[in-house]
Design a protein around this motif. Sequence first.
Motif, PDB file in Angstrom:
ATOM      1  N   PHE A 158       0.845  -1.203   0.000  1.00 33.74           N
ATOM      2  CA  PHE A 158       0.000   0.000   0.000  1.00 33.74           C
ATOM      3  C   PHE A 158       0.873   1.244   0.000  1.00 33.74           C
ATOM      4  O   PHE A 158       0.525   2.273  -0.574  1.00 33.74           O
ATOM      5  CB  PHE A 158      -0.930  -0.006   1.219  1.00 33.74           C
ATOM      6  N   MET A 185      -1.455   1.047   7.151  1.00 37.13           N
ATOM      7  CA  MET A 185      -1.165   1.397   5.756  1.00 37.13           C
ATOM      8  C   MET A 185      -0.849   0.096   5.039  1.00 37.13           C
ATOM      9  O   MET A 185       0.310  -0.201   4.683  1.00 37.13           O
ATOM     10  CB  MET A 185       0.010   2.393   5.712  1.00 37.13           C
ATOM     11  N   GLU A 222      -2.580  -3.085   2.258  1.00 38.62           N
ATOM     12  CA  GLU A 222      -3.602  -3.508   1.299  1.00 38.62           C
ATOM     13  C   GLU A 222      -4.558  -4.489   1.974  1.00 38.62           C
ATOM     14  O   GLU A 222      -4.124  -5.327   2.762  1.00 38.62           O
ATOM     15  CB  GLU A 222      -2.946  -4.233   0.116  1.00 38.62           C
ATOM     16  N   LYS A 223      -5.839  -4.369   1.654  1.00 40.27           N
ATOM     17  CA  LYS A 223      -6.855  -5.280   2.175  1.00 40.27           C
ATOM     18  C   LYS A 223      -6.737  -5.463   3.704  1.00 40.27           C
ATOM     19  O   LYS A 223      -6.505  -6.571   4.200  1.00 40.27           O
ATOM     20  CB  LYS A 223      -6.781  -6.633   1.469  1.00 40.27           C
ATOM     21  N   HIS A 278      -7.332   2.482   5.507  1.00 39.66           N
ATOM     22  CA  HIS A 278      -7.374   3.434   4.401  1.00 39.66           C
ATOM     23  C   HIS A 278      -8.506   3.104   3.443  1.00 39.66           C
ATOM     24  O   HIS A 278      -8.660   1.951   3.034  1.00 39.66           O
ATOM     25  CB  HIS A 278      -6.035   3.447   3.665  1.00 39.66           C
ATOM     26  N   GLU A 304      -8.608   3.736   0.449  1.00 41.47           N
ATOM     27  CA  GLU A 304      -8.082   3.369  -0.869  1.00 41.47           C
ATOM     28  C   GLU A 304      -7.565   1.931  -0.881  1.00 41.47           C
ATOM     29  O   GLU A 304      -7.118   1.437  -1.920  1.00 41.47           O
ATOM     30  CB  GLU A 304      -6.913   4.302  -1.236  1.00 41.47           C
ATOM     31  N   ALA A 305      -7.596   1.270   0.277  1.00 42.82           N
ATOM     32  CA  ALA A 305      -6.884  -0.008   0.408  1.00 42.82           C
ATOM     33  C   ALA A 305      -7.727  -1.230   0.036  1.00 42.82           C
ATOM     34  O   ALA A 305      -7.198  -2.350   0.000  1.00 42.82           O
ATOM     35  CB  ALA A 305      -6.354  -0.164   1.834  1.00 42.82           C
ATOM     36  N   ASP A 306      -9.045  -1.002  -0.223  1.00 39.33           N
ATOM     37  CA  ASP A 306      -9.891  -2.148  -0.598  1.00 39.33           C
ATOM     38  C   ASP A 306     -11.234  -1.634  -1.125  1.00 39.33           C
ATOM     39  O   ASP A 306     -11.506  -0.430  -1.093  1.00 39.33           O
ATOM     40  CB  ASP A 306     -10.115  -3.068   0.614  1.00 39.33           C
ATOM     41  N   ARG A 358      -5.863   9.170   2.012  1.00 44.96           N
ATOM     42  CA  ARG A 358      -4.660   9.685   1.354  1.00 44.96           C
ATOM     43  C   ARG A 358      -4.964  11.084   0.832  1.00 44.96           C
ATOM     44  O   ARG A 358      -6.143  11.424   0.611  1.00 44.96           O
ATOM     45  CB  ARG A 358      -4.298   8.820   0.136  1.00 44.96           C
TER      46      ARG A 358
END
Length: 216
Positions: free
Chosen positions: A38, A65, A67-68, A87, A89-91, A115
């Motif tokens: 991420f 920070m 992903e998923k 986040h 934006e992460a999933d 972000r």
Amino acid sequence: MIKIAPSILSADFANLERDIQRVSSADYLHVDVMDGAFVPNITIGVPVVKSIRACTDMLLDVHLMVEKPVRYVEAFARAGADMLSVHLEADHPTRIAEALRIMDDCGVKKAVALRPITKAEAVLPYIDQLDLVLVMTVEPGFGGQAFMDSQLDTIRKVRAIIESRNPACELEVDGGIAPGTAPLVAGAGANVLVAGSAVYGAADIPAAIAALRGAV
Ligand code: DX5
Ligand code: ZN
């Protein structure tokens, strides 16, 4: 009231307990978890959070920070986090919602993080249930970066959303916070200020924490 959340990203990881005790006059302890996907950096994971939990009673504010993040919420909650931020934006939104549900089940405070590219309105589907919104004032990944003035507008917009939908929700900012920028973010509506280098880079850490509070 303004709260200060020192980020241990700027601590000496070989002397972490000492550096955590040094910020005990602050309000929250901000723990940056980075996965190398991420964000480009890799920091710490679940076992370290567990060890931190054993050496402080401060509120552990764990900034994921990764992903998923839904994959890790339960593990960090069990390790002793008091609050988790994921986040947006992460999933996919359905899995962000699922991450928040797991936080509920685990009894931890719920936060989402944005972000700089993400618009304030992105919090709208979640705002009613949140304890905190985290607005990044740098690109996540590294400490010691310059504050992005352009994020003041996002902070103001998130504050307006919070006031109209969930006034108990806190608004945290993270990145480039120092005595010069603290009054700007507080003026825009932030009430929890994360600070890494401004705290740990100071010769007198309690004085640096007091200076951040006093600057507002
Ligand atoms: C950056 C981290 C921050 C970082 C802030 O991705 O989320 O918490 O530690 O460091 P400073 O205060 O030095 O900008
Ligand atoms: Zn952070």
